[in-house]
Motif scaffolding. Sequence first.
Motif, PDB file in Angstrom:
ATOM      1  N   MET A   1       0.817  -1.191   0.000  1.00 24.47           N
ATOM      2  CA  MET A   1       0.000   0.000   0.000  1.00 24.47           C
ATOM      3  C   MET A   1       0.867   1.264   0.000  1.00 24.47           C
ATOM      4  O   MET A   1       0.508   2.250  -0.611  1.00 24.47           O
ATOM      5  N   ASN A   2       2.005   1.222   0.707  1.00 26.48           N
ATOM      6  CA  ASN A   2       2.889   2.375   0.728  1.00 26.48           C
ATOM      7  C   ASN A   2       3.497   2.650  -0.629  1.00 26.48           C
ATOM      8  O   ASN A   2       3.821   3.792  -0.932  1.00 26.48           O
ATOM      9  N   GLU A   3       3.687   1.609  -1.443  1.00 30.77           N
ATOM     10  CA  GLU A   3       4.240   1.817  -2.783  1.00 30.77           C
ATOM     11  C   GLU A   3       3.302   2.640  -3.647  1.00 30.77           C
ATOM     12  O   GLU A   3       3.747   3.463  -4.430  1.00 30.77           O
ATOM     13  N   ILE A   4       2.001   2.404  -3.479  1.00 34.08           N
ATOM     14  CA  ILE A   4       1.024   3.166  -4.263  1.00 34.08           C
ATOM     15  C   ILE A   4       1.084   4.637  -3.879  1.00 34.08           C
ATOM     16  O   ILE A   4       1.074   5.512  -4.744  1.00 34.08           O
ATOM     17  N   TRP A   5       1.155   4.915  -2.584  1.00 29.66           N
ATOM     18  CA  TRP A   5       1.253   6.312  -2.148  1.00 29.66           C
ATOM     19  C   TRP A   5       2.568   6.941  -2.578  1.00 29.66           C
ATOM     20  O   TRP A   5       2.641   8.142  -2.808  1.00 29.66           O
ATOM     21  N   GLY A   6       3.601   6.125  -2.704  1.00 33.25           N
ATOM     22  CA  GLY A   6       4.887   6.635  -3.167  1.00 33.25           C
ATOM     23  C   GLY A   6       4.880   7.026  -4.634  1.00 33.25           C
ATOM     24  O   GLY A   6       5.715   7.818  -5.077  1.00 33.25           O
ATOM     25  N   LEU A   7       3.910   6.484  -5.385  1.00 33.06           N
ATOM     26  CA  LEU A   7       3.810   6.806  -6.815  1.00 33.06           C
ATOM     27  C   LEU A   7       2.884   7.990  -7.092  1.00 33.06           C
ATOM     28  O   LEU A   7       2.796   8.451  -8.227  1.00 33.06           O
ATOM     29  N   MET A   8       2.203   8.479  -6.062  1.00 31.34           N
ATOM     30  CA  MET A   8       1.280   9.604  -6.250  1.00 31.34           C
ATOM     31  C   MET A   8       1.952  10.863  -6.799  1.00 31.34           C
ATOM     32  O   MET A   8       1.385  11.515  -7.667  1.00 31.34           O
ATOM     33  N   PRO A   9       3.145  11.239  -6.337  1.00 37.90           N
ATOM     34  CA  PRO A   9       3.782  12.415  -6.935  1.00 37.90           C
ATOM     35  C   PRO A   9       4.058  12.233  -8.430  1.00 37.90           C
ATOM     36  O   PRO A   9       3.919  13.183  -9.210  1.00 37.90           O
ATOM     37  N   SER A  10       4.389  11.014  -8.840  1.00 42.42           N
ATOM     38  CA  SER A  10       4.620  10.756 -10.264  1.00 42.42           C
ATOM     39  C   SER A  10       3.318  10.876 -11.044  1.00 42.42           C
ATOM     40  O   SER A  10       3.294  11.411 -12.150  1.00 42.42           O
ATOM     41  N   LEU A  11       2.227  10.377 -10.478  1.00 38.14           N
ATOM     42  CA  LEU A  11       0.922  10.490 -11.120  1.00 38.14           C
ATOM     43  C   LEU A  11       0.512  11.954 -11.248  1.00 38.14           C
ATOM     44  O   LEU A  11       0.046  12.392 -12.307  1.00 38.14           O
ATOM     45  N   LEU A  12       0.720  12.727 -10.200  1.00 35.16           N
ATOM     46  CA  LEU A  12       0.383  14.153 -10.238  1.00 35.16           C
ATOM     47  C   LEU A  12       1.262  14.912 -11.224  1.00 35.16           C
ATOM     48  O   LEU A  12       0.781  15.822 -11.914  1.00 35.16           O
ATOM     49  N   ALA A  16       0.036  17.020 -14.510  1.00 34.50           N
ATOM     50  CA  ALA A  16       0.478  18.373 -14.835  1.00 34.50           C
ATOM     51  C   ALA A  16       1.097  18.429 -16.232  1.00 34.50           C
ATOM     52  O   ALA A  16       0.814  19.355 -17.003  1.00 34.50           O
ATOM     53  N   LEU A  17       1.921  17.445 -16.557  1.00 38.14           N
ATOM     54  CA  LEU A  17       2.528  17.418 -17.889  1.00 38.14           C
ATOM     55  C   LEU A  17       1.467  17.260 -18.973  1.00 38.14           C
ATOM     56  O   LEU A  17       1.535  17.903 -20.023  1.00 38.14           O
ATOM     57  N   GLY A  18       0.485  16.404 -18.723  1.00 35.59           N
ATOM     58  CA  GLY A  18      -0.583  16.209 -19.699  1.00 35.59           C
ATOM     59  C   GLY A  18      -1.438  17.454 -19.864  1.00 35.59           C
ATOM     60  O   GLY A  18      -1.819  17.817 -20.980  1.00 35.59           O
ATOM     61  N   ALA A  19      -1.740  18.114 -18.755  1.00 33.66           N
ATOM     62  CA  ALA A  19      -2.519  19.351 -18.834  1.00 33.66           C
ATOM     63  C   ALA A  19      -1.756  20.415 -19.607  1.00 33.66           C
ATOM     64  O   ALA A  19      -2.339  21.136 -20.435  1.00 33.66           O
ATOM     65  N   VAL A  54       8.925  15.552 -22.653  1.00 35.95           N
ATOM     66  CA  VAL A  54       9.974  14.523 -22.624  1.00 35.95           C
ATOM     67  C   VAL A  54      10.923  14.768 -21.448  1.00 35.95           C
ATOM     68  O   VAL A  54      11.307  13.840 -20.736  1.00 35.95           O
ATOM     69  N   GLY A  55      11.290  16.026 -21.230  1.00 34.01           N
ATOM     70  CA  GLY A  55      12.143  16.348 -20.084  1.00 34.01           C
ATOM     71  C   GLY A  55      11.478  16.014 -18.763  1.00 34.01           C
ATOM     72  O   GLY A  55      12.118  15.486 -17.848  1.00 34.01           O
ATOM     73  N   GLY A  56      10.185  16.299 -18.660  1.00 36.50           N
ATOM     74  CA  GLY A  56       9.454  15.976 -17.440  1.00 36.50           C
ATOM     75  C   GLY A  56       9.384  14.481 -17.193  1.00 36.50           C
ATOM     76  O   GLY A  56       9.582  14.014 -16.073  1.00 36.50           O
ATOM     77  N   PHE A  57       9.130  13.708 -18.256  1.00 39.38           N
ATOM     78  CA  PHE A  57       9.105  12.255 -18.112  1.00 39.38           C
ATOM     79  C   PHE A  57      10.480  11.726 -17.704  1.00 39.38           C
ATOM     80  O   PHE A  57      10.585  10.809 -16.893  1.00 39.38           O
ATOM     81  N   LEU A  68       7.677   5.905 -14.028  1.00 39.39           N
ATOM     82  CA  LEU A  68       7.420   6.278 -15.413  1.00 39.39           C
ATOM     83  C   LEU A  68       6.004   5.879 -15.827  1.00 39.39           C
ATOM     84  O   LEU A  68       5.304   6.646 -16.491  1.00 39.39           O
ATOM     85  N   LEU A  69       5.563   4.688 -15.440  1.00 39.69           N
ATOM     86  CA  LEU A  69       4.203   4.244 -15.754  1.00 39.69           C
ATOM     87  C   LEU A  69       3.154   5.082 -15.032  1.00 39.69           C
ATOM     88  O   LEU A  69       2.095   5.381 -15.589  1.00 39.69           O
ATOM     89  N   ALA A  70       3.424   5.465 -13.789  1.00 43.76           N
ATOM     90  CA  ALA A  70       2.495   6.324 -13.052  1.00 43.76           C
ATOM     91  C   ALA A  70       2.392   7.692 -13.721  1.00 43.76           C
ATOM     92  O   ALA A  70       1.296   8.261 -13.844  1.00 43.76           O
ATOM     93  N   CYS A  71       3.511   8.205 -14.182  1.00 45.06           N
ATOM     94  CA  CYS A  71       3.525   9.487 -14.884  1.00 45.06           C
ATOM     95  C   CYS A  71       2.741   9.376 -16.191  1.00 45.06           C
ATOM     96  O   CYS A  71       1.961  10.265 -16.541  1.00 45.06           O
TER      97      CYS A  71
END
Length: 99
Positions: A1-12, A16-19, A54-57, A68-71
């Motif tokens: 469960m902690n791994e999922i929360w650790g990926l939240m900044p990458s998802l966010l 932001a990059l997609g927006a 690309v730089g953000g990724f 990378l997958l979360a991003c």
Amino acid sequence: MNEIWGLMPSLLAGLALGALFFGGLWWTVQKGLTADRPALWFLSSMLIRTGITVGGFYIVGNHDFRRLLACLAGFIIARFIVTRMTRLSVTTTGGSHAS
């Protein structure tokens, strides 16, 4: 469960990059349709948006495929959000399509 929360900044970050990417594309199309030099608008926008994305990724991924997958997931979610928002703004403002 902690791994999922650790990926939240990458998802966010992906959101932001997609927006930025798809919002910038929408803005470029709006400006490019009325510009004196639309090719310059489209080319420069593509280079800037792609470079930032690309730089953000690269920075977010940091040699970890899970980040990378979360991003990427955030980027794709942002695509759907921006598409929905821009579609709603076109239909509510009475935009017309060429036939």
